[in-house]
Design a protein around this motif. Sequence first.
Motif, PDB file in Angstrom:
ATOM      1  N   GLU A   1      -1.876  22.813  19.363  1.00 17.52           N
ATOM      2  CA  GLU A   1      -1.650  21.435  19.825  1.00 17.52           C
ATOM      3  C   GLU A   1      -2.068  20.425  18.755  1.00 17.52           C
ATOM      4  O   GLU A   1      -1.363  19.439  18.517  1.00 17.52           O
ATOM      5  CB  GLU A   1      -2.422  21.190  21.114  1.00 17.52           C
TER       6      GLU A   1
ATOM      7  N   ILE B   1       1.607  18.701  19.785  1.00 22.50           N
ATOM      8  CA  ILE B   1       2.274  19.021  21.043  1.00 22.50           C
ATOM      9  C   ILE B   1       1.229  19.167  22.141  1.00 22.50           C
ATOM     10  O   ILE B   1       0.019  19.207  21.870  1.00 22.50           O
ATOM     11  CB  ILE B   1       3.081  20.338  20.934  1.00 22.50           C
ATOM     12  N   THR B   2       1.687  19.244  23.370  1.00 22.34           N
ATOM     13  CA  THR B   2       0.816  19.511  24.511  1.00 22.34           C
ATOM     14  C   THR B   2       1.394  20.690  25.284  1.00 22.34           C
ATOM     15  O   THR B   2       2.577  20.655  25.679  1.00 22.34           O
ATOM     16  CB  THR B   2       0.720  18.291  25.442  1.00 22.34           C
ATOM     17  N   LEU B   3       0.603  21.727  25.467  1.00 17.80           N
ATOM     18  CA  LEU B   3       1.026  22.908  26.213  1.00 17.80           C
ATOM     19  C   LEU B   3       0.445  22.825  27.616  1.00 17.80           C
ATOM     20  O   LEU B   3      -0.775  22.706  27.782  1.00 17.80           O
ATOM     21  CB  LEU B   3       0.539  24.181  25.515  1.00 17.80           C
TER      22      LEU B   3
ATOM     23  N   TRP C   1       7.575  27.580  22.718  1.00 19.65           N
ATOM     24  CA  TRP C   1       7.119  26.495  23.593  1.00 19.65           C
ATOM     25  C   TRP C   1       8.188  25.424  23.810  1.00 19.65           C
ATOM     26  O   TRP C   1       8.027  24.544  24.672  1.00 19.65           O
ATOM     27  CB  TRP C   1       5.831  25.861  23.039  1.00 19.65           C
TER      28      TRP C   1
ATOM     29  N   ASP D   1      -5.396  25.381  21.443  1.00 20.86           N
ATOM     30  CA  ASP D   1      -5.945  24.095  21.000  1.00 20.86           C
ATOM     31  C   ASP D   1      -5.584  23.827  19.536  1.00 20.86           C
ATOM     32  O   ASP D   1      -5.257  22.691  19.173  1.00 20.86           O
ATOM     33  CB  ASP D   1      -7.463  24.081  21.172  1.00 20.86           C
TER      34      ASP D   1
END
Length: 521
Positions: free
Chosen positions: A256, A261-263, A230, A253
């Motif tokens: 994250e 983190i944010t995908l 990622w 989820d």
Amino acid sequence: MDELAELTERLSDPAWRLSHLYWIVSKGEAEDADGALVQIFVPNRAQRRLLARMHFRNLILKARQLGFSTLVCLLWLDTALFSREPIACGIIAQDKETSGNLLGKILFAYDRLPAQLKAALPLKQRTSEEVSFGHNGASIRVATSMRGGTMHRLHVSEMGKIGARYPEKAREIVTGSIPAVPEGGIVIVESTAEGASGRFYDMVRRAKEVADLGRPLTSRDYRLHFFAWWEAPEYRIDADGVVITDADRAYFDELEARLYITLDDAQRAWYVATLNGANFAGERPLMWQEYPSDADEPFRVPREGCYYTAQLSKARQENRIVPHIPVEPGVPVNSFWDIGANDNTAIWLHQRVGVEDRFIGFMKDSGEPPAFYAKWLLDQGHVYGRHYLPHDADAKRLGTAKDRNKSMHELMQELMPGHQFEVVDRIAYVIDGIQQTRQALASCWFDETKCSEGLRDLDNYRKAWDERRGTWKDQPFHGPESDAADAFRQFGQARASGLLQSGTASVSVRIKRRNVSPWAV
């Protein structure tokens, strides 16, 4: 003169050279005079991060196709070309084909340097494994092993695969090649993971332990460089048409939340499309190995070519490998042995409780007399049922005058009078015994604390590698893990032949609820 001065200044800057001077094979459409697709190499984000954090000893755990092998090839070429000393650079590859490809990258870049620069930095020698330069005596060698001589720069490519297929070569690298690099030299060991065992796994585990301590690194400590999928900006695709299931969403989820983190949708779509593509066919363990999300994920994958990976993986999933298993009162303890070459001996301790086979202890040692193992067993304080010895325990031994012409079976019976020793019959084909052991593992529970060394060896017990055919042989590789695996196989064979029933059938105990460990934490 101003242009010459500017060019000279730029050529003195390694960062400028690495981004402006070297050509590589391109996936684009630009062709050189020879019709090859080429482009000027410019380090990507992951490569720039490695260069910025470079240490004397470096360990790279990575997702696939981030270009670290290409980077190191060009870095070693640049070092050899512009060094004022006869510096020696080396690359250890997993096989001859990979070795040839890596040397090809180096020669591809050198051959496309400007003619004036090649004239000033001429090749002195060019062979199938090595190039050297006439202006400074520097050299670059690419091979499947490095024996003898000092290497000032050493890169080990795909150490995980080398450890899995060629464990003796991995041992030689760790004990011989890497220590030959001087303290001020640079080592880069790079690989995707190959399961939770082997040389690469051990190196990563130790590097993580050092990093967790937070102390400054010495020149002999490894800096761990981890590169997750990622973090690569190229791992994104248009999300239209990609079906993301509830299981996929739950995985993302959890990532994250755990990694902070944010995908985005494009990253999630790339991951799912790659997972469900032809190469991985929905097998998440393969994605964990080749495109890990964190540094622990790839080591959850069973190693290719190992005999008991599926069975041990299932045991872990079912919580049958736990921190501690108490000894069941009133149930005799059995022992299963292997007497290996050079007096290597391994012993598993076992209780049969209902339908469960519980392994509550393990030991392995070498060069010790039979009395040593008799004392160890008695010191455990157990009430023993039977001791199961391998077929060669009946062979006469050459030892001291007291022990001469006695078998291990006879010696142990003398040392432990009143104990029952039974020799497990020799099996015609080892693979049949391995299959019996695979089946027996379905009923096995392990005390992870007391059996840690034995479990590690079972995890690592594998087929021999056929280098000529490039595949696994249908026979075991005899390595340091073989003694523990052979001792455990005595259990599988004894269980399959019904020998265990006579040792514990008279004991009546309550059967634990299936798949739930009473000792799990």
